[in-house]
Design an enzyme around this catalytic site. Structure first.
Site, PDB file in Angstrom:
ATOM      1  N   HIS A  16       0.809  -1.214   0.000  1.00 22.67           N
ATOM      2  CA  HIS A  16       0.000   0.000   0.000  1.00 22.67           C
ATOM      3  C   HIS A  16       0.848   1.273   0.000  1.00 22.67           C
ATOM      4  O   HIS A  16       0.325   2.378  -0.185  1.00 22.67           O
ATOM      5  CB  HIS A  16      -0.937  -0.006   1.213  1.00 22.67           C
ATOM      6  CG  HIS A  16      -2.254   0.668   0.966  1.00 22.67           C
ATOM      7  ND1 HIS A  16      -2.513   1.435  -0.143  1.00 22.67           N
ATOM      8  CD2 HIS A  16      -3.391   0.693   1.695  1.00 22.67           C
ATOM      9  CE1 HIS A  16      -3.745   1.893  -0.094  1.00 22.67           C
ATOM     10  NE2 HIS A  16      -4.317   1.468   1.021  1.00 22.67           N
TER      11      HIS A  16
ATOM     12  N   ASP B 105      -2.085   2.118  -4.730  1.00 17.89           N
ATOM     13  CA  ASP B 105      -3.336   2.536  -4.112  1.00 17.89           C
ATOM     14  C   ASP B 105      -4.399   1.460  -4.290  1.00 17.89           C
ATOM     15  O   ASP B 105      -4.337   0.628  -5.223  1.00 17.89           O
ATOM     16  CB  ASP B 105      -3.823   3.843  -4.741  1.00 17.89           C
ATOM     17  CG  ASP B 105      -2.861   5.003  -4.480  1.00 17.89           C
ATOM     18  OD1 ASP B 105      -2.183   4.970  -3.433  1.00 17.89           O
ATOM     19  OD2 ASP B 105      -2.793   5.917  -5.324  1.00 17.89           O
TER      20      ASP B 105
END
Length: 452
Positions: free
Chosen positions: A423, A427
């Site tokens: 992450h 995204d």
């Protein structure tokens, strides 16, 4: 008589040290030239160390799990004629534990003497028949075979509380497979070490039944299993991945009915010598097309330098479970391979991983990974990213499910993909777009083969 010193071999590629993962011999054993004496590991490559000549083992250096520098003596043999030992090589090598606790390194012999308070006693000659009185020569029994009349029962005498049976990993695995408690097996080698012959004799004499009969008694034992070799490397890599990568996991359901129909037709008509197609080659081809649109998925993240290395070549690792633990063989340059090429490479690498012949190159260099547990795949998983990659695609098991189409429910073959992403650099929206693209390709598999 002379003395032959065997040193930790130079495995190449700049490796300066290796971990000892298995002893195949004990002090006092007579060995033949080319007989395997030990196994050492670096990264995920295991190398066997053979005997350079006939002789007798008179000294073993490191303990299992210790890291030894290349060139350090690890075995000494008594041999006919001149050996190769020099005065400087008579000293025990300095080693460190595979799990470094910050303490001062010391030789294993020094550690043993410090614990026992005495110098090591000379090895006694093994008496294999001592545990089997009046035994007649017989072939060792296979696991699960009936007791042989050539053996008289061996008394299954438990060891004292806290006393650990000495045995190689191969013997321990065999004992676990047939349900034998090694504390009940007499050892015939030096220091009461249990050999494979001891285990065979114990099974053939009815010891298996004796061990099974003891299962209903209270067991207060604690078996300390040292994490070494491949299992230690897996543990280290998983810990690194979970501690350094903030994972986001995205799960999507895919209708693979059309894909399975196509796969069955292709397998039915495949030419001689072509491997059988599984789902994975189709998934790999779909990933190639999806990665062309999102090249950030095919990357390795150097988080120390804050640089993401996006690779043009698609090197897909495929997590495979073996008898020794999890391994990740790598199919290189999938972007240049056909569906059948992918199937062939997957078959070759799977066999190499299982039989231990996979090369260092076969097990390194992946840029994105697939993980699949086949029929055991569960409905949903949370895959751990293969550090330092940024994405992993997980395949769950296939099920026939009722799906609403138009005015009625129809049976369809459904499967989930459970995929994780780093992450920090990917995204959630991008992760979803990537998996949705793969979903579209797998649900209409003809699209996989249409060139843009």
């Amino acid at each position: 008589m002379g003395e032959q010193v065997i040193k930790m071999p130079d495995i190449g590629e700049g490796v300066a040290e290796a971990e000892l993962v298995e002893w195949e011999v004990a002090v006092g054993d007579q060995v033949r030239e080319d007989q395997v004496l030990a196994a050492v590991m670096t990264d995920k490559a295991t190398v066997e160390i053979p005997a350079p000549r006939d002789g007798k083992i008179i000294w073993l250096g490191p303990d299992i799990g210790e890291i030894v520098a290349v060139g350090s003596p690890i075995i000494r043999m008594e041999v006919e004629g001149d050996g190769n030992a020099t005065p400087g090589e008579m000293d025990e090598p300095v080693m460190r534990s595979a799990v470094d606790d910050g303490s001062e390194p010391q030789s294993p012999g020094a550690a043993a003497r410090a614990q026992e308070g005495t110098a090591p006693a000379p090895a006694e000659t093994a008496q294999p028949d001592a545990a089997v009185p009046d035994a007649k020569p017989a072939a060792p029994a296979k696991p699960g075979s009936a007791p042989s009349g050539n053996y008289k029962p061996i008394a299954a005498v438990p060891r004292a509380d806290g006393e650990k049976p000495l045995a190689s990993p191969a013997v321990r695995r065999r004992a676990m497979d047939v349900g034998i408690d090694l504390r009940r097996v007499p050892g015939s080698a030096a220091a009461n070490r249990i050999t494979m012959d001891d285990l065979d004799a114990f099974i053939a004499s009815g010891g298996e039944a004796a061990a099974h009969s003891a299962r209903r008694t209270r067991d207060t034992s604690v078996d300390d299993v040292k994490i070494v070799g491949l299992r230690r490397k897996i543990a280290e890599k998983m810990a690194t991945a979970k501690s350094r990568i903030p994972h986001i996991t995205y799960v999507e359901e895919i209708d693979v009915t059309a894909l399975e129909e196509l796969r069955a037709k292709l397998n039915a008509g495949r030419g001689e010598g072509r491997p059988k197609l599984t789902l994975l080659p189709f998934l790999m081809q779909a990933m190639v097309r999806a990665i062309r649109e999102q090249p950030q998925m095919n990357a390795r993240y150097d988080d120390d330098a804050n640089v993401v290395h996006r690779h043009g070549g698609m090197h897909i690792g495929v997590a495979a479970q073996t008898d020794n633990g999890l391994m990740v063989p790598v199919v290189k340059h999938v972007e240049s391979l056909s569906l059948w090429d992918c199937a062939g490479e997957l078959s070759r690498l799977a066999e190499a991983a299982k039989d231990g012949t996979a090369s260092r190159d076969d097990l390194s260099g992946s840029t994105i990974t697939i993980t699949s547990l086949g029929a055991m795949g569960g409905i949903v998983t949370t895959p751990v990213i293969n550090y330092p990659e940024v994405a992993i695609v997980g395949v769950n098991k296939m099920r026939i499910m009722p799906v609403w189409q138009d005015t009625q429910f129809v049976p369809r073959k459904m499967m989930n993909l459970s995929s994780s992403f780093d992450h920090r650099v990917i995204d959630g929206w991008d992760a979803a777009v990537f998996i949705q693209r793969i979903k579209a390709l797998l649900e209409a598999p003809a699209m996989i083969f249409i060139e843009d």
